[in-house]
Design an enzyme around this catalytic site. Structure first.
Site, short mmCIF file in Angstrom:
data_model
loop_
_atom_site.label_atom_id
_atom_site.label_comp_id
_atom_site.label_asym_id
_atom_site.label_seq_id
_atom_site.Cartn_x
_atom_site.Cartn_y
_atom_site.Cartn_z
N LYS A 186 0.88 -1.00 0.31
CA LYS A 186 0.24 0.60 0.36
C LYS A 186 0.65 1.05 -0.06
CE LYS A 186 -1.96 3.08 2.80
NZ LYS A 186 -2.23 4.05 2.02
N GLU A 262 10.56 1.34 10.18
CA GLU A 262 11.48 2.18 9.78
C GLU A 262 10.72 3.85 9.87
OE1 GLU A 262 15.11 0.39 7.03
OE2 GLU A 262 14.60 3.05 6.77
N CYS A 296 13.87 10.58 6.22
CA CYS A 296 13.97 9.77 7.09
C CYS A 296 15.50 10.46 7.60
CB CYS A 296 14.11 8.72 7.32
SG CYS A 296 14.91 8.03 6.08
N GLU A 394 10.68 15.91 15.08
CA GLU A 394 11.34 16.35 13.13
C GLU A 394 10.90 17.22 12.31
OE1 GLU A 394 9.73 12.38 11.02
OE2 GLU A 394 11.77 11.83 10.56
P1 NAD Z 1 2.32 8.35 7.16
O1 NAD Z 1 2.75 7.65 9.14
O2 NAD Z 1 1.95 9.34 8.09
O3 NAD Z 1 2.21 7.48 6.32
C1 NAD Z 1 3.10 6.85 5.97
C2 NAD Z 1 2.61 5.14 5.34
O4 NAD Z 1 1.63 5.02 6.42
C3 NAD Z 1 1.18 5.92 4.54
O5 NAD Z 1 1.50 4.67 2.87
C4 NAD Z 1 -0.03 5.87 4.97
O6 NAD Z 1 -1.03 6.06 3.99
C5 NAD Z 1 0.22 4.77 5.70
N1 NAD Z 1 -0.99 5.08 6.88
C6 NAD Z 1 -1.21 6.20 7.79
N2 NAD Z 1 -2.14 5.97 8.78
C7 NAD Z 1 -2.50 4.93 8.91
C8 NAD Z 1 -2.96 3.99 9.77
N3 NAD Z 1 -3.97 4.28 10.82
N4 NAD Z 1 -2.47 2.20 9.50
C9 NAD Z 1 -1.49 2.08 8.46
N5 NAD Z 1 -1.13 2.94 8.03
C10 NAD Z 1 -1.15 4.21 7.49
O7 NAD Z 1 4.02 9.17 7.03
P2 NAD Z 1 3.86 10.33 6.27
O8 NAD Z 1 3.41 11.22 6.69
O9 NAD Z 1 3.64 9.37 4.62
O10 NAD Z 1 5.72 10.08 5.85
C11 NAD Z 1 6.16 11.05 6.32
C12 NAD Z 1 6.57 10.96 7.96
O11 NAD Z 1 7.30 9.31 7.49
C13 NAD Z 1 8.15 11.58 8.07
O12 NAD Z 1 7.60 11.39 9.70
C14 NAD Z 1 9.25 11.02 8.69
O13 NAD Z 1 9.63 10.42 9.75
C15 NAD Z 1 8.60 9.18 8.20
N6 NAD Z 1 9.11 8.80 7.46
C16 NAD Z 1 10.65 7.63 8.06
C17 NAD Z 1 10.98 7.02 6.40
C18 NAD Z 1 12.08 5.93 7.32
O14 NAD Z 1 12.94 5.73 6.59
N7 NAD Z 1 13.05 6.47 8.44
C19 NAD Z 1 11.44 7.65 5.63
C20 NAD Z 1 10.51 7.93 5.55
C21 NAD Z 1 9.27 8.56 6.12
#
Ligand code: NAD
Length: 499
Positions: A186, A262, A296, A394
């Protein structure tokens, strides 16, 4: 009429995607329309899948795993398909790069580089698929022989974020497939296109139906359904720490599926007075501005030795002012727009908070007008104290907070003063200092006199609240396996019950 931007045509109408289950495209769901964040024109329409679609996708992946059409192949056959996929991605490099720019807004030159990295991920995982093996114990005595088998964990759910839609996907998918697992992906709703494009490339490379399935839609509906699904054996989640925590709860409340997480980072870049300051400043500017700081592993905390702090910040400001921000299709652009309006607001709120809490803006701190889209100038705050929100949280934007230190121990203590532990970088010509910092700062990835270097051979992942488990490299394949210990009696087993 189609608009042209730097010789690249914007889509006349948004490209419509179905979703992919058991080797077939499906459609007919409510659609989500995505505007290009740099050009403000609609570029894609993707399906809002339902929990029933998730059930279908998981059932397809389950069957494809259980009937061994993928796990039962020799590693060399799996490797062959991964190599053909690498070739398929190479052939579609420009097309994939275009959709990454349109949906995500990353500069085209960066998108191309990321796709080259994705090709390398498939090639590396192909090698790992052939080499994956267990262990044997020939030291248990003449009557007993021991083996450890590595078996694929089963059906994997993969949830990815919007900041590196194709790169994060390709740092997971080939390694999951190399292990023999099948999966349901997803992607983030705003950046689903390239995850869907990969479905066709994998199928053309010969991946059996059901091994790679894609369901699109919101995190709340589709993501949540995956995290709770009783037929998923492992969930690999990349995204925010808050949602990562909810994955832990969902796993605990369902089938205790294994989790790979991650999550966020607040990564230090530590600069000693004896460093090459020009080099270190270039790295600091790159570390916070690459991918608009929506990365990240962005180095968002500068920790610089007080004796050179003022000089260093001056060099850094000069460099940050020269960063080319603008239309991502311009091959000269280094930094594009902010990916979503929500993230744009979050970053601007942090900049306002930093000012209100008393930190000083040395450069940036304002929005840039590039005609369309949302752009923020790379920003450096000085005079940051540990309790400020820009010091602790962050931001996920091009905002760097500068701290000063007097001793090695103080530098280490500032670097470790965070709940995160994703990545770190240290700059010094003194090997003792550089190595001491590397060994004592708690982070999953470390760079000495460089930043964001390395390929898919080495593992990635976080310490502390930055996550669990490792992706990429041999460890990234093993993560999707489990060990089975086998004992074989080779002599007469001595009986428990007297005859
Ligand atoms: P997010 O956590 O909001 O979303 C990530 C994914 O999770 C998306 O596909 C989203 O649709 C899904 N998601 C959202 N709510 C969910 C739920 N309740 N259950 C299951 N899936 C759900 O993050 P984002 O806004 O897309 O990305 C930004 C954040 O991601 C940043 O805060 C950063 O910390 C983190 N990030 C970390 C890494 C890493 O490798 N450590 C890489 C990229 C982003």
């Amino acid at each position: 009429m189609q608009e042209m931007t730097y010789g690249i045509t914007l889509p006349e109408k948004p490209r419509e995607f179905g979703f992919f289950i058991n080797g077939e495209w499906r459609g007919g769901r409510e659609m989500y329309e995505r505007d290009s964040p740099s050009h403000d024109v609609p570029v894609t329409r993707t399906s809002r899948c339902t929990p029933e679609d998730v059930n279908d996708a998981v059932a397809a992946a389950r069957l494809a795993f259980d009937d061994r059409r993928w796990a039962g192949l020799p590693g060399s056959a799996r490797a062959g398909i991964l190599l053909k996929t690498a070739e398929g991605i190479r052939q579609q490099r420009e097309e994939i790069a275009r959709w990454e720019v349109l949906e995500n807004r990353k500069p085209i030159s960066q998108a191309r580089g990321e796709i080259d990295h994705c090709i390398a991920c498939f090639e590396t995982a192909a090698g790992a698929a052939r080499l994956l093996h267990g262990d044997s114990f020939n030291n248990l005595g003449d009557n007993l022989f021991g083996m450890v088998l590595r078996e694929p964990i089963g059906v994997v759910g993969l949830i990815t974020p919007w900041n590196f839609p194709f790169l994060i996907l390709c740092e997971r998918v080939p390694f999951i497939l190399a292990s023999g697992c099948t999966l349901v992906v997803k992607p983030a709703e705003v950046t689903s296109a390239t995850t869907l494009i990969l479905a066709d490339i994998l199928a053309e490379a010969g991946l059996p139906a059901g091994a790679y399935n894609v369901v699109t839609g919101t995190g709340r509906t589709v993501g949540q359904a995956l995290t709770e699904h009783p037929d998923i054996d492992m969930l690999s989640f990349t995204g925010s720490t808050a949602v990562g925590r909810s994955c832990v709860h969902a796993s605990g409340d369902s089938n205790l599926k294994k989790l790979g997480l991650e999550l966020g980072g607040k990564n230090p870049i530590i600069v000693f007075a004896d460093a090459d300051l020009e080099d270190a400043a270039d790295a600091a500017a790159f570390g916070i501005s690459f991918n608009t700081g929506q990365c990240c592993v962005s180095s968002s905390r500068l920790i610089v030795e007080r004796s050179v702090a003022e000089k260093f910040e001056k060099i850094l400001v000069d460099k940050m002012k020269k960063i080319r921000v603008g239309d991502p299709f311009d091959p000269e652009t280094q930094v594009g727009a902010i990916t979503t309006t929500g993230q744009n607001e979050t970053i601007l709120n942090y900049i306002a908070k930093g000012k209100a809490e008393g930190a000083k803006v040395l450069t940036g701190g304002e929005v840039l007008d590039c005609g369309s889209g949302r752009y923020i100038a790379p920003t450096l705050f000085s005079g940051v104290t540990p309790s400020m929100s820009i010091a602790r949280e962050e931001i996920f934007g091009p905002v760097l907070s500068s701290f000063h230190f007097d001793s090695l121990n103080e530098a280490i203590s500032i670097a470790n003063d965070t709940v995160y532990g994703l990545a770190a970088s240290v700059w010094s010509k003194n090997i003792d200092k550089a190595l001491t910092v590397t060994r004592r700062v708690r982070a999953g990835r470390f760079w000495v006199n460089t930043i964001m270097a390395g390929g898919p051979e080495t593992p990635t992942g976080g310490f502390k609240q930055s996550g669990w488990g490792r992706e990429t490299g041999i460890l990234g394949v093993e993560e999707y396996t489990q060990a089975k210990s086998v004992h074989i009696e080779t002599g007469g087993r001595s009986h428990w019950i007297a005859s």
